[in-house]
Design a protein around this motif. Structure first.
Motif, PDB file in Angstrom:
ATOM      1  N   THR A 231     -12.455  47.593 -34.278  1.00  0.00           N
ATOM      2  CA  THR A 231     -12.102  48.639 -33.199  1.00  0.00           C
ATOM      3  C   THR A 231     -11.361  48.042 -32.369  1.00  0.00           C
ATOM      4  OG1 THR A 231     -14.178  49.639 -33.523  1.00  0.00           O
ATOM      5  CG2 THR A 231     -13.329  50.091 -31.600  1.00  0.00           C
ATOM      6  N   SER A 232     -10.469  48.689 -31.761  1.00  0.00           N
ATOM      7  CA  SER A 232      -9.645  47.963 -30.682  1.00  0.00           C
ATOM      8  C   SER A 232     -10.398  48.232 -29.431  1.00  0.00           C
ATOM      9  CB  SER A 232      -8.234  48.730 -30.544  1.00  0.00           C
ATOM     10  OG  SER A 232      -8.341  50.194 -29.886  1.00  0.00           O
ATOM     11  N   GLY A 233      -9.534  47.651 -28.387  1.00  0.00           N
ATOM     12  CA  GLY A 233      -9.995  47.955 -26.921  1.00  0.00           C
ATOM     13  C   GLY A 233      -9.574  49.455 -26.423  1.00  0.00           C
ATOM     14  N   TRP A 234      -9.951  49.649 -25.497  1.00  0.00           N
ATOM     15  CA  TRP A 234      -9.576  50.960 -24.821  1.00  0.00           C
ATOM     16  C   TRP A 234      -8.367  51.023 -24.141  1.00  0.00           C
ATOM     17  CZ3 TRP A 234     -12.830  54.800 -26.304  1.00  0.00           C
ATOM     18  CH2 TRP A 234     -14.025  54.769 -26.476  1.00  0.00           C
ATOM     19  N   ILE A 235      -7.687  52.182 -24.148  1.00  0.00           N
ATOM     20  CA  ILE A 235      -6.698  52.570 -23.268  1.00  0.00           C
ATOM     21  C   ILE A 235      -6.798  53.830 -22.670  1.00  0.00           C
ATOM     22  CG2 ILE A 235      -4.037  53.213 -23.466  1.00  0.00           C
ATOM     23  CD1 ILE A 235      -3.631  51.316 -25.889  1.00  0.00           C
TER      24      ILE A 235
ATOM     25  N   ASP B 259      -5.583  53.119 -42.314  1.00  0.00           N
ATOM     26  CA  ASP B 259      -6.194  54.470 -42.182  1.00  0.00           C
ATOM     27  C   ASP B 259      -6.695  54.117 -40.441  1.00  0.00           C
ATOM     28  OD1 ASP B 259      -6.326  55.870 -44.367  1.00  0.00           O
ATOM     29  OD2 ASP B 259      -7.083  54.227 -45.317  1.00  0.00           O
ATOM     30  N   VAL B 260      -6.429  55.147 -39.747  1.00  0.00           N
ATOM     31  CA  VAL B 260      -6.805  54.942 -38.245  1.00  0.00           C
ATOM     32  C   VAL B 260      -7.323  56.197 -37.586  1.00  0.00           C
ATOM     33  CG1 VAL B 260      -5.915  54.151 -36.050  1.00  0.00           C
ATOM     34  CG2 VAL B 260      -4.844  53.142 -37.947  1.00  0.00           C
ATOM     35  N   THR B 261      -8.363  56.007 -36.988  1.00  0.00           N
ATOM     36  CA  THR B 261      -9.220  57.077 -36.159  1.00  0.00           C
ATOM     37  C   THR B 261      -9.293  56.693 -34.939  1.00  0.00           C
ATOM     38  OG1 THR B 261     -10.416  57.545 -38.077  1.00  0.00           O
ATOM     39  CG2 THR B 261     -11.284  58.397 -36.049  1.00  0.00           C
ATOM     40  N   VAL B 262      -8.496  57.474 -34.105  1.00  0.00           N
ATOM     41  CA  VAL B 262      -8.356  57.352 -32.593  1.00  0.00           C
ATOM     42  C   VAL B 262      -9.461  58.196 -31.806  1.00  0.00           C
ATOM     43  CG1 VAL B 262      -6.913  57.584 -30.443  1.00  0.00           C
ATOM     44  CG2 VAL B 262      -5.726  57.053 -32.855  1.00  0.00           C
ATOM     45  N   GLU B 263     -10.407  57.453 -31.428  1.00  0.00           N
ATOM     46  CA  GLU B 263     -11.558  58.038 -30.959  1.00  0.00           C
ATOM     47  C   GLU B 263     -11.370  58.236 -29.233  1.00  0.00           C
ATOM     48  OE1 GLU B 263     -14.938  55.810 -33.575  1.00  0.00           O
ATOM     49  OE2 GLU B 263     -14.587  54.976 -31.480  1.00  0.00           O
ATOM     50  N   ILE B 264     -11.869  59.229 -28.802  1.00  0.00           N
ATOM     51  CA  ILE B 264     -11.915  59.516 -27.520  1.00  0.00           C
ATOM     52  C   ILE B 264     -13.405  58.954 -26.866  1.00  0.00           C
ATOM     53  CG2 ILE B 264     -11.528  61.387 -25.582  1.00  0.00           C
ATOM     54  CD1 ILE B 264     -10.171  63.029 -27.938  1.00  0.00           C
ATOM     55  N   GLU B 265     -13.349  58.158 -25.795  1.00  0.00           N
ATOM     56  CA  GLU B 265     -14.813  57.961 -25.213  1.00  0.00           C
ATOM     57  C   GLU B 265     -15.712  59.174 -24.799  1.00  0.00           C
ATOM     58  OE1 GLU B 265     -16.047  54.279 -22.263  1.00  0.00           O
ATOM     59  OE2 GLU B 265     -14.508  55.858 -21.379  1.00  0.00           O
TER      60      GLU B 265
ATOM     61  N   ALA C 122      -8.787  60.115 -19.771  1.00  0.00           N
ATOM     62  CA  ALA C 122      -9.647  59.920 -20.812  1.00  0.00           C
ATOM     63  C   ALA C 122      -9.320  58.287 -21.383  1.00  0.00           C
ATOM     64  CB  ALA C 122      -9.915  60.789 -22.060  1.00  0.00           C
ATOM     65  N   ARG C 123     -10.113  57.810 -21.935  1.00  0.00           N
ATOM     66  CA  ARG C 123      -9.794  56.371 -22.766  1.00  0.00           C
ATOM     67  C   ARG C 123     -10.046  56.521 -24.276  1.00  0.00           C
ATOM     68  NH1 ARG C 123     -12.749  51.296 -20.570  1.00  0.00           N
ATOM     69  NH2 ARG C 123     -14.370  51.891 -21.754  1.00  0.00           N
ATOM     70  N   ILE C 124      -8.919  56.106 -24.951  1.00  0.00           N
ATOM     71  CA  ILE C 124      -9.024  56.109 -26.220  1.00  0.00           C
ATOM     72  C   ILE C 124      -9.166  54.834 -26.892  1.00  0.00           C
ATOM     73  CG2 ILE C 124      -7.868  58.323 -26.338  1.00  0.00           C
ATOM     74  CD1 ILE C 124      -5.265  56.875 -27.022  1.00  0.00           C
ATOM     75  N   ARG C 125      -9.480  54.557 -28.147  1.00  0.00           N
ATOM     76  CA  ARG C 125      -9.537  53.492 -28.971  1.00  0.00           C
ATOM     77  C   ARG C 125      -9.365  53.593 -30.152  1.00  0.00           C
ATOM     78  NH1 ARG C 125     -15.763  51.265 -28.800  1.00  0.00           N
ATOM     79  NH2 ARG C 125     -16.801  53.255 -30.045  1.00  0.00           N
ATOM     80  N   ALA C 126      -8.723  52.628 -31.163  1.00  0.00           N
ATOM     81  CA  ALA C 126      -8.791  52.870 -32.513  1.00  0.00           C
ATOM     82  C   ALA C 126      -9.828  52.123 -33.365  1.00  0.00           C
ATOM     83  CB  ALA C 126      -7.287  52.263 -33.076  1.00  0.00           C
TER      84      ALA C 126
ATOM     85  N   PRO D 150       0.060  50.183 -29.785  1.00  0.00           N
ATOM     86  CA  PRO D 150      -0.667  49.105 -29.175  1.00  0.00           C
ATOM     87  C   PRO D 150      -2.114  48.803 -29.528  1.00  0.00           C
ATOM     88  CG  PRO D 150      -0.069  50.928 -27.765  1.00  0.00           C
ATOM     89  CD  PRO D 150       0.605  51.139 -28.842  1.00  0.00           C
ATOM     90  N   LEU D 151      -2.633  50.115 -30.169  1.00  0.00           N
ATOM     91  CA  LEU D 151      -3.992  50.111 -30.529  1.00  0.00           C
ATOM     92  C   LEU D 151      -4.004  49.336 -32.109  1.00  0.00           C
ATOM     93  CD1 LEU D 151      -4.846  53.859 -29.864  1.00  0.00           C
ATOM     94  CD2 LEU D 151      -5.883  51.833 -28.999  1.00  0.00           C
ATOM     95  N   TRP D 152      -2.964  49.664 -32.959  1.00  0.00           N
ATOM     96  CA  TRP D 152      -2.861  48.764 -34.313  1.00  0.00           C
ATOM     97  C   TRP D 152      -2.807  47.406 -34.046  1.00  0.00           C
ATOM     98  CZ3 TRP D 152      -4.196  49.888 -38.903  1.00  0.00           C
ATOM     99  CH2 TRP D 152      -3.776  48.986 -40.003  1.00  0.00           C
ATOM    100  N   THR D 153      -1.677  47.023 -33.043  1.00  0.00           N
ATOM    101  CA  THR D 153      -1.628  45.465 -32.908  1.00  0.00           C
ATOM    102  C   THR D 153      -2.669  45.009 -32.129  1.00  0.00           C
ATOM    103  OG1 THR D 153       0.855  46.000 -32.328  1.00  0.00           O
ATOM    104  CG2 THR D 153      -0.034  44.015 -31.502  1.00  0.00           C
TER     105      THR D 153
END
Length: 151
Positions: free
Chosen positions: A20-24, A128-134, A104-108, A72-75
């Motif tokens: 899981t990535s960090g939040w943006i 395969d990426v899912t972008v979640e919303i906090e 809102a904040r999102i992460r991958a 940036p999320l994938w990176t």
């Protein structure tokens, strides 16, 4: 936590979860700048007052803004070393199940589903990426991005 790997070791990661990535935070300023860059000024994105009475109760990010944040999320998920060039090669599939409200904040959450050699000594990755919303039940984006890395 970022997985850092040299290009020659990528095949060993095929089929691996990357975590899981960090939040943006997706701010209204980002949405407005994206509207300026793309000339997409639909009121559900840029008219904060009108959007309060709209179908989402406030302004939302453009779907393609959310998609562009895959970079940036994938990176944050995967750092490939020993490369000179990184290319966004395309997308196999993209869906936007839920809108991203301004602020809102999102992460991958991602995995590396396929690793292939390509012409020119490059390596092609399919993720395969899912972008979640906090604090949301549905994801903002589900995608299969394709990247190419050249040494």
């Amino acid at each position: 936590m970022t997985t850092t790997v040299p290009i020659e070791d990528l095949p060993a990661l095929e089929g691996s979860a990357l975590g899981t990535s960090g939040w943006i935070e997706v701010t209204q300023s980002m949405i407005d700048q994206f509207a300026d860059a793309t000339h997409d000024y639909q009121w559900i994105h840029t008219d904060v007052e009108r959007a309060k009475d709209g179908p989402f109760g406030g302004p939302i990010a453009h779907g393609y803004l959310t998609l562009s944040l895959l970079i940036p999320l994938w990176t944050d998920l995967l750092d490939v070393t020993g490369v000179r060039t990184k290319v966004n090669y395309g997308l196999e599939k993209v869906r936007f199940p839920a809108p991203v409200p301004a602020g809102a904040r999102i992460r991958a959450v991602g995995s590396l589903s396929k690793v292939e050699q390509v012409a020119g000594g490059g390596v092609q990755l399919t993720g395969d990426v899912t972008v979640e919303i906090e604090n949301a039940d549905k994801p903002a984006c589900v995608a299969r991005p394709v990247f190419r890395f050249y040494p």
